[in-house]
Design an enzyme around this catalytic site. Structure first.
Site, PDB file in Angstrom:
ATOM      1  N   GLU A   1      68.706  25.131  59.142  1.00  0.00           N
ATOM      2  CA  GLU A   1      68.961  24.965  57.725  1.00  0.00           C
ATOM      3  C   GLU A   1      67.825  24.229  57.296  1.00  0.00           C
ATOM      4  O   GLU A   1      67.064  23.344  57.981  1.00  0.00           O
ATOM      5  CB  GLU A   1      70.205  24.092  57.431  1.00  0.00           C
ATOM      6  N   GLU A  24      67.648  18.723  47.542  1.00  0.00           N
ATOM      7  CA  GLU A  24      68.993  18.125  47.169  1.00  0.00           C
ATOM      8  C   GLU A  24      68.884  16.942  46.328  1.00  0.00           C
ATOM      9  O   GLU A  24      67.957  16.254  46.377  1.00  0.00           O
ATOM     10  CB  GLU A  24      69.755  17.913  48.539  1.00  0.00           C
TER      11      GLU A  24
END
Length: 508
Positions: free
Chosen positions: A387, A392
């Site tokens: 990932e 974020e």
């Protein structure tokens, strides 16, 4: 995304667009065209000799209002471009620049133009269709047809291809999703009939596997279904290439004997961009359904999140001003809804600079993200497939964004993460910013607005497996709550929106 294991990813079905089919795309005047004829605005061509989605090369040619044709005009084995301006064709066998090798006049502006090697001499030439009568010529100058034949009906869609592999292009017609093919220049009886695709598909013709035999392909938005058989409707393979608004060309661009795809865009992409989502479209419309899967469901998604992801336009839609908007909402019954979009199975880049211009939402418990997951996720699981969190942001840290790599042995709270602070200490939700990763063999580099702040290499994993030299698909979502960001409180204002101006992938 996040600091805990992800729930299983489900591949969403591809929604079919409502594009009206034409044997090939419409000419600039709106007439149905075939044999490689296309039209529309824009002069930027992106050509591809692989079934991947990355363009091998890009060049400009022609004018915005030209109708474009594809053919081997000089018999050298390489297809090249020609433009039609009213009844005049200009031919060019050079993939860079706009110099005309020769010009010729053929047909009238109201004719539908076809392209094919009608006599099997290895040279494509023009033909015109008036009603159901074809006027074929093997000369590049003058307007006299060498042969005239009646075939098909005026409302048929016309295909051109070497259907039996004898080196000679012949005519085919499509009525609904039934094809009637013939290999003779005289008479109107079809040699072969079969069904393929659906009535509202766009249809293309090419030698997709290099066996010397042209076969059909159907396009639904930006997804192509390719078949090498004349019976039934099953596609041998599926490939996404281009954007929904692109005009598509088919030709043997490098003379290797194999037809491949090219796209013509209404506006040229920046230099070096090989794939993009610009999110142009009507307000309230869905993001391109052939590119974006809308995942659904609740259950916390491995992070004790609160939202339910939906397919509703209330949670994901274009704003009509060139942006995709993902909206997190609190519904009347007290539940939370949002959207999560992926390119799993439609676009999975391996290397390159992947960047997006995004304005994030704000508020305690609001968790926007732009990230990537390994394409081998269904077979390997998380975190073994890997990932990459490009960006974020969590509501309680409005001036910070995080970039993270998760893999086997370094995931969740043990992931390899970097943090970028806004230079002025302002909230990232105040305006748009460009978030990017540069992926190269053995390394990933994170940046915000061009400022590099984090780098991970093969050596960074401390001996654990490096899993980032494989294809990864893209993910966009806005979560509500979770173990890392915490949960909405009295200060949280909903709805909140993440706006995505564009996503671009550059060759690096």
């Amino acid at each position: 995304m996040g600091r805990r294991a992800r729930a299983a990813i489900v591949v969403a079905g591809i929604c079919v667009g409502a594009t009206v089919a034409s044997g090939l795309p419409a000419t600039a005047s709106g007439a149905t065209a075939s044999g490689g004829a296309v039209g529309g605005v824009g002069t930027q061509y992106f050509l591809n000799d692989r079934w991947s989605g990355d363009a091998d090369r890009a060049f400009t040619w022609g004018r915005d209002d030209d109708a474009v044709h594809v053919g081997d005009w000089d018999g050298d084995g390489a297809d090249s471009l020609a433009t039609r301006r009213d009844a005049t064709f200009a031919f060019d066998d050079v993939l860079g620049g706009g110099g005309d090798l020769r010009t010729g006049r053929f047909g009238t502006p109201s004719d539908v133009a076809l392209t094919g090697d009608w006599d099997g001499d290895g040279v494509d030439t023009p033909a015109i269709r008036r009603g159901s009568t074809y006027h074929l010529t093997n000369r590049l100058t003058g307007g006299a047809a060498e042969q005239v034949l009646a075939y098909g009906r005026a409302d048929d869609l016309v295909l051109v291809g070497d259907w039996d592999g004898d080196g000679r292009d012949t005519l085919g017609i499509r009525r609904g999703n039934a094809f009637h093919l013939k290999n003779t220049i005289a008479g109107g009886a079809a040699d072969v009939a079969f069904t393929f695709g659906r009535a509202d598909d766009q249809v293309y013709v090419g030698d997709w596997d290099g066996d010397g035999r042209d076969t059909p392909v159907v396009r639904r938005a930006t997804t192509y279904f390719v078949s090498d058989s004349f019976a039934g409707g099953e596609a041998d393979r599926v490939q996404a290439y281009g954007r929904a608004g692109d005009t598509t060309l088919v030709g043997d661009w490098d003379g290797d004997g194999r037809d491949t795809l090219g796209v013509r865009r209404t506006a040229a992409l920046p230099a070096g961009v090989v794939w993009a989502q610009e999110f142009d479209g009507a307000a309230g419309s869905a993001p391109d359904p052939a590119t974006w899967n809308l995942e659904t469901g609740a259950g916390g998604w491995g992070n004790a999140e609160l939202q339910m992801y939906t397919t509703s336009r209330a949670n994901s839609a274009l704003d009509g001003a060139g942006a995709l908007v993902i909206t997190a909402r609190k519904e009347a019954n007290g539940t939370y809804t949002s959207a999560r979009l992926t390119t799993q199975g439609t676009y999975e880049p391996q290397y390159g600079r992947i960047e997006a211009r995004i304005q994030v939402p704000r508020g305690q418990g609001i968790w926007p993200a732009f990230w990537m997951l390994g394409a081998e996720l269904p077979s390997k699981g998380w975190p073994a497939a890997g990932e990459i969190d490009v960006m974020e942001n969590i509501g309680r840290e409005p001036h910070l964004v995080h970039g993270t790599a998760h893999g086997p042995g370094y995931s969740g709270g043990e992931a390899i993460s970097g943090t970028y602070r806004h230079p002025q200490g302002w909230a990232f939700a105040d305006t748009f910013h460009t978030f990017a990763v540069d992926r190269k063999p053995g390394s990933i580099e994170w940046s915000v607005d061009g400022q590099v702040y984090h780098r991970v290499t093969r050596a960074s994993t401390g001996g654990d497996p490096w899993v980032f030299d494989a294809p990864f698909f893209l993910v966009l979502n806005v979560a509500v709550g979770g173990q890392w960001p915490g949960y909405p409180d009295a200060t949280t204002v909903l709805p909140q929106q993440m706006k995505v101006d564009w996503i671009r992938v550059h060759r690096n």
